[in-house]
Write a protein that holds these residues in place. Structure first.
Motif, short mmCIF file in Angstrom:
data_model
loop_
_atom_site.label_atom_id
_atom_site.label_comp_id
_atom_site.label_asym_id
_atom_site.label_seq_id
_atom_site.Cartn_x
_atom_site.Cartn_y
_atom_site.Cartn_z
N LEU A 55 0.86 -1.16 0.01
CA LEU A 55 0.05 0.24 -0.04
C LEU A 55 1.05 1.06 0.14
CD1 LEU A 55 -2.69 1.53 0.57
CD2 LEU A 55 -2.21 1.21 2.88
N THR A 56 0.61 2.18 -1.06
CA THR A 56 1.38 3.16 -1.08
C THR A 56 0.45 4.71 -0.69
OG1 THR A 56 3.17 2.37 -2.58
CG2 THR A 56 2.97 4.84 -2.38
N LEU A 57 0.48 5.27 0.22
CA LEU A 57 -0.27 6.49 0.53
C LEU A 57 0.43 7.75 0.38
CD1 LEU A 57 -3.04 7.29 1.85
CD2 LEU A 57 -1.81 7.33 3.90
N SER A 58 -0.15 8.64 -0.42
CA SER A 58 0.44 10.14 -0.54
C SER A 58 -0.68 11.14 -0.02
CB SER A 58 0.65 10.27 -2.04
OG SER A 58 -0.37 10.64 -2.70
N ALA A 59 -0.38 12.48 -0.11
CA ALA A 59 -1.45 13.38 0.52
C ALA A 59 -2.49 13.08 -0.83
CB ALA A 59 -0.49 14.79 0.26
N GLU A 60 -2.27 13.08 -1.69
CA GLU A 60 -3.20 13.05 -2.82
C GLU A 60 -4.11 11.82 -3.27
OE1 GLU A 60 -0.03 13.78 -3.60
OE2 GLU A 60 -0.28 15.92 -3.26
N ASP A 61 -3.56 10.58 -3.06
CA ASP A 61 -4.07 9.30 -3.38
C ASP A 61 -3.46 8.18 -2.54
OD1 ASP A 61 -1.74 8.60 -4.78
OD2 ASP A 61 -3.05 9.31 -6.65
N ALA A 62 -3.96 6.96 -3.02
CA ALA A 62 -3.46 5.74 -2.40
C ALA A 62 -3.67 4.69 -3.43
CB ALA A 62 -4.21 5.21 -1.23
N THR A 63 -2.44 3.66 -3.69
CA THR A 63 -2.50 2.65 -4.50
C THR A 63 -2.06 1.52 -3.68
OG1 THR A 63 -0.26 3.13 -5.00
CG2 THR A 63 -1.68 4.24 -6.21
N PHE A 64 -2.65 0.24 -4.31
CA PHE A 64 -2.21 -0.81 -3.88
C PHE A 64 -1.64 -1.94 -4.90
CE2 PHE A 64 -2.62 -5.26 -2.17
CZ PHE A 64 -2.39 -4.77 -0.57
N ALA A 65 -0.40 -2.52 -4.45
CA ALA A 65 0.09 -3.48 -5.56
C ALA A 65 0.06 -4.76 -5.00
CB ALA A 65 1.39 -2.87 -6.03
N LEU A 66 -0.61 -5.94 -5.75
CA LEU A 66 -0.46 -7.13 -5.30
C LEU A 66 1.07 -7.69 -5.75
CD1 LEU A 66 -3.82 -8.46 -6.80
CD2 LEU A 66 -3.14 -8.08 -4.27
N PRO A 67 1.67 -8.74 -5.18
CA PRO A 67 2.87 -9.16 -5.49
C PRO A 67 3.29 -9.43 -6.79
CG PRO A 67 2.05 -10.19 -3.46
CD PRO A 67 0.84 -9.61 -3.97
N GLY A 68 4.08 -8.87 -7.45
CA GLY A 68 4.47 -8.88 -8.80
C GLY A 68 3.58 -8.15 -9.74
N LYS A 69 2.53 -7.54 -9.29
CA LYS A 69 1.77 -6.69 -10.16
C LYS A 69 1.99 -5.33 -10.27
CE LYS A 69 -0.73 -10.62 -10.92
NZ LYS A 69 -0.80 -11.06 -12.58
N ALA A 70 1.28 -4.49 -11.03
CA ALA A 70 1.36 -3.17 -11.19
C ALA A 70 0.17 -2.54 -10.02
CB ALA A 70 1.06 -2.58 -12.40
N PRO A 71 0.80 -1.21 -9.35
CA PRO A 71 -0.15 -0.67 -8.46
C PRO A 71 -1.42 -0.28 -9.11
CG PRO A 71 2.08 0.26 -8.46
CD PRO A 71 2.10 -0.74 -9.59
N GLN A 72 -2.52 -0.22 -8.27
CA GLN A 72 -3.72 0.07 -8.79
C GLN A 72 -4.57 1.02 -7.80
OE1 GLN A 72 -5.24 -1.39 -11.69
NE2 GLN A 72 -3.26 -2.31 -11.82
N PRO A 73 -5.18 2.01 -8.42
CA PRO A 73 -5.89 3.11 -7.34
C PRO A 73 -6.83 2.64 -6.72
CG PRO A 73 -6.25 3.69 -9.67
CD PRO A 73 -5.24 2.25 -9.65
N PHE A 74 -7.25 3.17 -5.26
CA PHE A 74 -8.11 3.19 -4.63
C PHE A 74 -9.27 3.95 -5.40
CE2 PHE A 74 -5.38 1.35 -1.61
CZ PHE A 74 -6.12 0.66 -0.64
N GLN A 75 -10.36 3.23 -5.45
CA GLN A 75 -11.49 4.05 -6.33
C GLN A 75 -12.62 4.83 -5.41
OE1 GLN A 75 -11.56 4.18 -9.69
NE2 GLN A 75 -9.72 2.93 -9.54
N PRO A 76 -12.98 6.07 -5.84
CA PRO A 76 -13.86 6.69 -4.94
C PRO A 76 -15.17 6.29 -4.88
CG PRO A 76 -13.44 7.80 -7.24
CD PRO A 76 -12.33 6.78 -7.00
N ILE A 77 -15.89 6.28 -3.65
CA ILE A 77 -17.16 5.73 -3.44
C ILE A 77 -17.95 6.96 -3.20
CG2 ILE A 77 -18.58 4.08 -2.20
CD1 ILE A 77 -16.44 2.72 -3.77
N PRO A 78 -19.21 7.11 -3.82
CA PRO A 78 -19.97 8.13 -3.60
C PRO A 78 -20.43 7.85 -1.85
CG PRO A 78 -20.75 6.94 -5.64
CD PRO A 78 -19.54 6.00 -5.09
N ASP A 79 -20.57 9.00 -1.27
CA ASP A 79 -20.98 9.00 0.24
C ASP A 79 -20.01 8.14 1.04
OD1 ASP A 79 -22.60 11.03 0.54
OD2 ASP A 79 -24.33 10.12 -0.02
N GLY A 80 -18.89 7.73 0.58
CA GLY A 80 -17.91 6.77 1.24
C GLY A 80 -16.56 7.06 1.18
N PHE A 81 -15.79 6.13 1.41
CA PHE A 81 -14.36 6.35 1.40
C PHE A 81 -13.68 5.36 0.33
CE2 PHE A 81 -15.57 7.42 5.44
CZ PHE A 81 -14.92 8.73 6.03
#
Length: 246
Positions: A55-81
């Protein structure tokens, strides 16, 4: 507005859904930067693989990379996180008053719960006065002892037993005001308070249907952080309508 039986069916389905409140298994505060996540990592999960990913967290966003995979962004959720699925978990970046945390839902669980209610009470469907005022900055206490900054813009007012009652919404959900209140049924209902969503707003009126009052997420899991009622929303009388304690 949905009928009361349909409302309660939707409420139960939402609690038991993959992104509901019954399968939360962890909430871990985060700092910015990369973090190894898994059952044997610094960000330690209660189950699953030793290394789930990074998990990589910055002030702007967050991504998650499974082992050996490219990082994927966390997706916005209406009225959620922001959320991201990393089997067998649903991961969420949950922020309270600017402090981020990783909230983890275990998708292998099959949540079940029975909800209890007071008998339907038509007298507790109230058409209240809806009063706008200049925006006011305020802080609300949270169940974990922290506070959260909110902006207050309206209050609802109605008469009960010859006395004027005023409730102030501290949050908004789906464009509707959410009231956090506690009444003299606390103990039979969840002790910290209940939530109520206002309906059918006009410029001057709003419907408060206390038959739809519900237990906050922290009544179901220790991994939720819920607002407590502001002082003016603590009522000395009983509201025998809506959900009882789970």
């Amino acid at each position: 507005m949905l009928s009361l039986p349909d409302h309660r069916a939707n409420r139960l389905a939402a609690l038991c859904a993959p992104d509901g409140w019954l399968n939360l298994v962890a909430r871990i505060e985060l700092t910015q930067g990369p973090h190894l996540v898994g059952a044997a990592q610094a960000i330690q999960l209660p189950s699953g693989p030793d290394l789930l990913g990074t998990l990589t967290l910055s002030a702007e966003d967050a991504t998650f990379a499974l082992p050996g995979k490219a990082p994927q962004p966390f997706q916005p959720i209406p009225d959620g996180f922001p959320q991201l699925r990393a089997d067998p978990f649903l991961l969420e970046i949950h922020s309270v008053d600017g402090i981020p945390a990783l909230r983890v839902r275990d998708l292998t669980l099959t949540p079940q719960v029975s909800l209890r209610h007071f008998p339907d009470a038509p007298a507790w469907v109230i058409r209240a006065e809806w009063i706008a005022f200049s925006p006011q900055a305020a802080e609300v206490a949270m169940k974990d002892g922290s506070t959260a900054a909110v902006t207050l813009t309206h209050r609802a007012s109605f008469a009960h037993q010859g006395r004027k009652v005023t409730l102030t919404p501290t949050h908004w959900k789906g464009g509707k005001p959410m009231f956090v209140f506690r009444d003299a049924t606390a103990g039979e209902t969840y002790g910290a308070g209940r939530f109520l969503i206002g309906e059918d707003m006009t410029a001057s009126e709003i419907t408060l249907d206390f038959n739809r009052a519900f237990t906050p997420p922290c009544g179901f899991t220790d991994f939720a952080i819920c607002p407590l009622p502001p002082p003016g929303n603590i009522l000395p009388f009983r509201i025998e309508a809506g959900e009882k304690a789970p």
